[in-house]
Design a protein around this motif. Structure first.
Motif, PDB file in Angstrom:
ATOM      1  N   ARG A 135       0.843  -1.202   0.000  1.00  0.00           N
ATOM      2  CA  ARG A 135       0.000   0.000   0.000  1.00  0.00           C
ATOM      3  C   ARG A 135       0.877   1.250   0.000  1.00  0.00           C
ATOM      4  NH1 ARG A 135      -4.729   1.557   4.495  1.00  0.00           N
ATOM      5  NH2 ARG A 135      -5.371   3.521   3.548  1.00  0.00           N
ATOM      6  N   GLY A 136       1.893   1.258   0.853  1.00  0.00           N
ATOM      7  CA  GLY A 136       2.793   2.404   0.914  1.00  0.00           C
ATOM      8  C   GLY A 136       3.596   2.580  -0.370  1.00  0.00           C
ATOM      9  N   GLU A 223      10.252  -7.694  10.143  1.00  0.00           N
ATOM     10  CA  GLU A 223      10.174  -6.916  11.382  1.00  0.00           C
ATOM     11  C   GLU A 223      11.097  -7.492  12.463  1.00  0.00           C
ATOM     12  OE1 GLU A 223       7.745  -3.939  13.598  1.00  0.00           O
ATOM     13  OE2 GLU A 223       6.630  -5.087  12.120  1.00  0.00           O
ATOM     14  N   ILE A 241      16.818   5.406   9.317  1.00  0.00           N
ATOM     15  CA  ILE A 241      15.962   6.528   9.668  1.00  0.00           C
ATOM     16  C   ILE A 241      16.391   6.978  11.066  1.00  0.00           C
ATOM     17  CG2 ILE A 241      13.577   7.236  10.105  1.00  0.00           C
ATOM     18  CD1 ILE A 241      12.720   4.879   8.258  1.00  0.00           C
ATOM     19  N   PRO A 242      16.815   8.230  11.211  1.00  0.00           N
ATOM     20  CA  PRO A 242      17.268   8.671  12.538  1.00  0.00           C
ATOM     21  C   PRO A 242      16.151   8.536  13.576  1.00  0.00           C
ATOM     22  CG  PRO A 242      17.814  10.305  10.843  1.00  0.00           C
ATOM     23  CD  PRO A 242      16.908   9.287  10.204  1.00  0.00           C
ATOM     24  N   MET A 243      16.496   8.054  14.774  1.00  0.00           N
ATOM     25  CA  MET A 243      15.511   7.779  15.821  1.00  0.00           C
ATOM     26  C   MET A 243      15.703   8.730  17.007  1.00  0.00           C
ATOM     27  SD  MET A 243      13.532   5.064  15.135  1.00  0.00           S
ATOM     28  CE  MET A 243      13.397   5.083  13.350  1.00  0.00           C
ATOM     29  N   ILE A 247      13.473   5.523  21.250  1.00  0.00           N
ATOM     30  CA  ILE A 247      12.756   4.482  20.500  1.00  0.00           C
ATOM     31  C   ILE A 247      13.743   3.870  19.504  1.00  0.00           C
ATOM     32  CG2 ILE A 247      10.769   4.024  18.989  1.00  0.00           C
ATOM     33  CD1 ILE A 247       9.993   5.018  21.776  1.00  0.00           C
ATOM     34  N   ASP A 248      13.756   2.541  19.385  1.00  0.00           N
ATOM     35  CA  ASP A 248      14.780   1.944  18.532  1.00  0.00           C
ATOM     36  C   ASP A 248      14.335   1.615  17.118  1.00  0.00           C
ATOM     37  OD1 ASP A 248      13.223  -0.133  19.428  1.00  0.00           O
ATOM     38  OD2 ASP A 248      14.762  -0.946  20.757  1.00  0.00           O
ATOM     39  N   SER A 249      13.034   1.618  16.869  1.00  0.00           N
ATOM     40  CA  SER A 249      12.598   1.286  15.509  1.00  0.00           C
ATOM     41  C   SER A 249      11.164   1.719  15.272  1.00  0.00           C
ATOM     42  CB  SER A 249      12.700  -0.226  15.280  1.00  0.00           C
ATOM     43  OG  SER A 249      11.753  -0.897  16.108  1.00  0.00           O
ATOM     44  N   LEU A 250      10.815   1.762  13.993  1.00  0.00           N
ATOM     45  CA  LEU A 250       9.418   1.888  13.562  1.00  0.00           C
ATOM     46  C   LEU A 250       8.952   0.515  13.130  1.00  0.00           C
ATOM     47  CD1 LEU A 250       9.706   5.051  11.296  1.00  0.00           C
ATOM     48  CD2 LEU A 250       8.510   4.898  13.474  1.00  0.00           C
ATOM     49  N   ASN A 251       7.637   0.298  13.021  1.00  0.00           N
ATOM     50  CA  ASN A 251       7.260  -0.982  12.429  1.00  0.00           C
ATOM     51  C   ASN A 251       7.593  -0.962  10.935  1.00  0.00           C
ATOM     52  OD1 ASN A 251       5.024  -0.608  10.653  1.00  0.00           O
ATOM     53  ND2 ASN A 251       3.625  -0.553  12.365  1.00  0.00           N
ATOM     54  N   ALA A 253       6.075  -1.358   8.136  1.00  0.00           N
ATOM     55  CA  ALA A 253       5.255  -0.622   7.177  1.00  0.00           C
ATOM     56  C   ALA A 253       5.495   0.881   7.300  1.00  0.00           C
ATOM     57  CB  ALA A 253       3.773  -0.939   7.381  1.00  0.00           C
ATOM     58  N   ALA A 254       5.619   1.377   8.534  1.00  0.00           N
ATOM     59  CA  ALA A 254       5.868   2.810   8.727  1.00  0.00           C
ATOM     60  C   ALA A 254       7.274   3.168   8.258  1.00  0.00           C
ATOM     61  CB  ALA A 254       5.672   3.185  10.193  1.00  0.00           C
ATOM     62  N   ALA A 257       7.279   3.222   4.513  1.00  0.00           N
ATOM     63  CA  ALA A 257       6.596   4.402   3.972  1.00  0.00           C
ATOM     64  C   ALA A 257       7.512   5.625   4.042  1.00  0.00           C
ATOM     65  CB  ALA A 257       5.283   4.654   4.721  1.00  0.00           C
ATOM     66  N   VAL A 258       8.187   5.800   5.173  1.00  0.00           N
ATOM     67  CA  VAL A 258       9.100   6.941   5.312  1.00  0.00           C
ATOM     68  C   VAL A 258      10.213   6.864   4.259  1.00  0.00           C
ATOM     69  CG1 VAL A 258      10.887   7.914   6.812  1.00  0.00           C
ATOM     70  CG2 VAL A 258       8.612   7.397   7.745  1.00  0.00           C
TER      71      VAL A 258
END
Lengths: 270, 270
Positions: A135-136, A223, A241-243, A247-251, A253-254, A257-258
């Motif tokens: 989808r992304g 994941e 992706i800088p965090m 927080i160590d990660s995004l899921n 799908a997010a 998308a980024v």
């Protein structure tokens, strides 16, 4: 339109026990079937050229879907909501379910001409994540998706649904083997970027600016495990992706998308 | 460590029927309790200053969590996995569940000093989406979140879990009323950007470049309805993520992540 009231009716065979993964796999060899659910997704599957075997509707949706089935030259089976649930094994939320016929997947090389931004998924074996990544990728303007041999099936019911039909809009192919597939991409002029939470990787924004004029294939892992050491070492660069805020990660799908957004937006002033 | 074998033991009262939304709401008034699940999330809740009432562990996790409970000065209840499931009503996947005490939320005005990038959620009432938006906001460096009165509770079990504990890392507050809250933000020098799929809106990338030097509050609506007409008209600009391949939207967590990324990355060369 054919009304069916007997759960044992052979015309319902395609719709039996859709929640059982083992059954679905048996029913889904190459050239087998897959399910499209809900008016929007069914229309997208047809528009993408998949032939319809039949459609199952509950009474509320019968009129709206009659011409869709007729246009596809497929029988339309009318069943009560209760029977639909009893046959499929789950609540048919969107009132219409189409049994579609698979078509042969293109060869990976068929996706390369004209493509500037490809996603390569390694071992993403959760159907929800596969659907969300498609989808992304479609929404954000990627040109196609290449799947490692162990990725989940984008035409599995759950993946189709979560993707909102994006699995029909975006070309994809399956690599017979990941390593030679990546070699072929590099030979075609693609810069291979591996998305990873590794703090030593290059920041996404800098990598996207640097790659603005190049063809790019973005490698995404699952994941839990992330990309394999082999995939990471095959990449031209590792990208993160800088965090913030600990927080160590995004899921996945997010994060995807980024990264898709960063890689597809036009260069400033360009 | 206190071993408990009787499901009717009064020490287990905080953990009863956690899947029942009505019960949770009764148990979660201001100053009430909330649940943190799994070692990482429990540690984050403690680090954020929430007092622990007690912790429930299954045998496999007892040793690892003993010092965490001791450090928090809270009783540690040891129960079998089966009893844990029977009491809470669901499978306690991560082996440790802590009953935490809420602390008073800050006033919205307390979030403004020093903040450059805020998210404002309107009527996001799905706990999974609230958790996912918090995870993205914290990971991508937003400075805080403001919630409309009808947003779901970030400390609800499902939201805490999906956020991976980001609801503890990122300051947030609830606006008593959305309209006056937005007025206050504007008076504090925030530019209000409303994220919408409306094709007439400004492209996100252009909006982000234009807002690079300003304070920004990004307004996000719910997945189904989007932002209300009132919220849209209160914004200084409407912003959209450009869409491709006939896809009309991203899910709210992915859209939010993309927008957070675009608004928080440093300006090129800056």
């Amino acid at each position: 339109m054919e009304e069916i009231t007997d759960p044992g009716d052979p015309r319902l065979a395609d719709y039996l026990s859709l929640t059982d993964v083992a059954l679905r796999r048996r029913a889904e060899p190459a050239g087998g079937l897959f399910m499209a659910e809900g008016e929007k997704v069914i229309r997208r599957a047809l528009a993408a050229g998949y032939p319809m075997r039949s459609m199952l509707v509950t009474p509320r949706w019968a009129e709206a879907m009659r011409e869709v089935a007729a246009g596809a030259g497929a029988p339309l089976y009318l069943v009560g909501a209760e029977l639909a649930e009893r046959v499929t094994g789950y609540h048919v939320h969107r009132g219409a379910l189409a049994a579609m016929r698979r078509t042969p997947l293109p060869a990976p090389s068929a996706l390369l001409p004209g493509a500037r931004r490809l996603a390569v998924l390694e071992a993403v074996n959760d159907h929800t994540n596969v659907g969300a990544v498609f989808r992304g990728a479609a929404a954000l303007g990627m040109d196609g998706v290449l799947l490692s041999p162990d990725c989940a099936d984008p035409l599995y019911r759950r993946a189709v649904k979560v993707s909102m039909g994006a699995v029909f809009s975006l070309p994809y192919a399956r690599l017979p083997r990941l390593g030679p597939g990546l070699d072929e991409l590099r030979a075609a002029g693609f810069r291979l970027l591996a998305l990873t939470p590794d703090p030593a990787a290059v920041d996404l924004d800098a990598a996207a600016r640097e790659a603005a004029g190049s063809r790019v294939a973005l490698l995404l892992g699952s994941e839990g495990e992330g990309l394999s050491p082999r995939a990471l070492s095959a990449a031209d660069a590792r990208v993160r992706i800088p965090m913030s805020h600990g927080i160590d990660s995004l899921n996945v799908a997010a994060a995807a998308a980024v990264a898709f957004y960063a890689l597809t937006r036009p260069a400033p002033g360009g």
